[in-house]
Design an enzyme around this catalytic site. Structure first.
Site, PDB file in Angstrom:
ATOM      1  CB  SER A 279      -1.144  -0.145   1.550  1.00 42.73           C
ATOM      2  OG  SER A 279      -2.069  -0.860   0.905  1.00 42.73           O
TER       3      SER A 279
ATOM      4  CE  LYS B 119      -3.859   0.717  -1.414  1.00 48.94           C
ATOM      5  NZ  LYS B 119      -4.425   0.064  -0.519  1.00 48.94           N
TER       6      LYS B 119
ATOM      7  CE1 TYR C 199      -4.718  -1.184  -4.064  1.00 53.20           C
ATOM      8  CE2 TYR C 199      -5.655  -3.685  -4.587  1.00 53.20           C
ATOM      9  CZ  TYR C 199      -4.761  -2.544  -3.653  1.00 53.20           C
ATOM     10  OH  TYR C 199      -4.862  -2.471  -2.299  1.00 53.20           O
TER      11      TYR C 199
ATOM     12  CE1 TYR D  90      -3.099  -0.713   5.159  1.00 52.25           C
ATOM     13  CE2 TYR D  90      -1.893  -1.069   6.641  1.00 52.25           C
ATOM     14  CZ  TYR D  90      -1.936  -1.074   5.119  1.00 52.25           C
ATOM     15  OH  TYR D  90      -1.257  -1.669   4.573  1.00 52.25           O
TER      16      TYR D  90
ATOM     17  CB  VAL E  29       0.309  -6.089   4.139  1.00 48.32           C
ATOM     18  CG1 VAL E  29      -1.727  -5.122   4.937  1.00 48.32           C
ATOM     19  CG2 VAL E  29      -0.343  -6.404   3.045  1.00 48.32           C
TER      20      VAL E  29
HETATM   21  N1  GLU Z   1      -2.539  -5.442  -1.760  1.00 45.91           N
HETATM   22  C1  GLU Z   1      -2.581  -5.409  -0.700  1.00 45.91           C
HETATM   23  C2  GLU Z   1      -4.055  -6.009  -0.780  1.00 45.91           C
HETATM   24  O1  GLU Z   1      -4.816  -5.342  -1.872  1.00 45.91           O
HETATM   25  C3  GLU Z   1      -2.258  -4.087  -0.522  1.00 45.91           C
HETATM   26  C4  GLU Z   1      -3.161  -3.859   1.072  1.00 45.91           C
HETATM   27  C5  GLU Z   1      -1.995  -3.431   1.565  1.00 45.91           C
HETATM   28  O2  GLU Z   1      -0.702  -2.937   2.361  1.00 45.91           O
HETATM   29  O3  GLU Z   1      -2.721  -2.490   3.148  1.00 45.91           O
HETATM   30  O4  GLU Z   1      -4.839  -6.103  -0.400  1.00 45.91           O
END
Ligand code: GLU
Length: 304
Positions: A64, A67, A187, A240, A258
């Site tokens: 993430s 992002k 994504y 988060y 994650v």
């Molecule tokens: N590829 C992970 C998912 O989509 C990313 C989650 C993350 O790092 O928050 O679940």
């Protein structure tokens, strides 16, 4: 400030704790195989001073953290029109929750939850941005060639039912313009970018320099206003459900993934990255957060 002894002291304090708490993300099979006993930290100041310690040069899946960079590309290319499809409020829900999306007619709360990042990927595809453009951007920001981990991307695609559900759900509200398969492919690949702490500390540098290029100061990866706003989103939504706690105990804009990485920014001073794969219950790196808390305590650096 001489940062090298500070990072060395943090590494020395964290190392004995490795393997003694938290859990490596196991819902993506290729991530479940990463050894938990790793810790790295790296930083780069606005005037080019660098420091690193531990496993700072070991590549990991940025997940993430990506992002942050897709958001930057979308903001730069779309300006405020981006916010017609995506909100800017903390979600207070798990990062992959479907519940809020239904109540809010397919408009994700913010660009850092999965639904929000999938909506950003859709915007990027509409602008003609492709996977290769994202890799070129990451390579230019970090000063080294950056690649996808195809095994992680395939593993995400094979098990990403919930992300597909989020994309389809938004599509049903008319909030995704492109083919769902193409959107989630972008994504999954952005999440599967492989980088190390040094490269990420470089790449995030535009966020502490009012949007200027992290390595050569050229304008402009983002405008100064956009860089400030991305920092604001990192502080309020970047970790988060723990963003309030992180603001309280660390006091820096952060974005976690994650894969166990966390990028943090001290505006006008430096960008840093920590990595340790074992996660706490909120999905943030357990020892990564601990290291950032030690860093903020030892340097007195905080935005507050
Ligand atoms: N590829 C992970 C998912 O989509 C990313 C989650 C993350 O790092 O928050 O679940």
């Amino acid at each position: 400030m001489n940062f090298q002894p500070i990072l060395d002291s943090i590494d020395a304090e964290i190392r004995p704790l490795l393997g003694r708490g938290g859990q490596v993300a196991n819902y993506i099979p290729a991530l479940a195989r990463v050894p938990a006993e790793r810790f790295g930290i790296a930083l780069r100041t606005c005037d080019g001073q660098e420091a690193r310690a531990g496993d700072a040069e070991t590549p990991f899946s940025i997940q993430s953290i990506s992002k942050l960079f897709t958001l930057t590309r979308a903001m730069r290319r779309m300006g405020d029109a981006l916010w017609e499809r995506i909100g800017r409020e903390p979600s207070g829900n798990p990062f992959n929750s479907l519940v809020q999306l239904e109540a809010e007619q397919g408009k994700p709360r913010n660009p850092f939850i999965n639904a929000g990042a999938i909506a950003v990927a859709d915007r990027l595809l509409s602008l003609g941005d492709r996977k290769a453009d994202l890799l070129a951007f990451m390579s230019e920001l970090s000063g080294e060639p950056i690649a996808f981990d195809d095994e992680v991307a395939a593993s995400e695609a094979a098990t990403g039912y919930r992300n597909l559900a989020l994309a389809n759900f938004m599509k049903s509200f008319g909030k995704i313009d492109n083919d769902v398969a193409a959107v989630v492919d972008l994504y999954f690949h952005q999440c599967a970018i492989r980088m190390n702490c040094v490269q990420l500390a470089h790449a995030a540098g535009f966020l502490c320099r009012d949007g200027a290029h992290p390595l050569d100061g050229r304008p402009e990866v983002a405008s100064a206003r956009q860089a400030r706003r991305i920092n604001a989103l990192m502080l309020t939504c970047g970790t988060y459900d723990a963003a309030g706690d992180v603001a309280f105990s660390i006091g820096l804009p952060c974005k976690s993934g994650v894969g166990g990485g966390i990028v943090a920014v001290v505006p006008d001073k430096l960008s840093l990255c920590v990595w340790s794969p074992a996660l706490d219950h909120s999905g943030n790196s357990l020892l990564g957060l601990k290291a950032l808390e030690l860093f903020a305590g030892r340097t007195g650096l905080s935005i507050f």
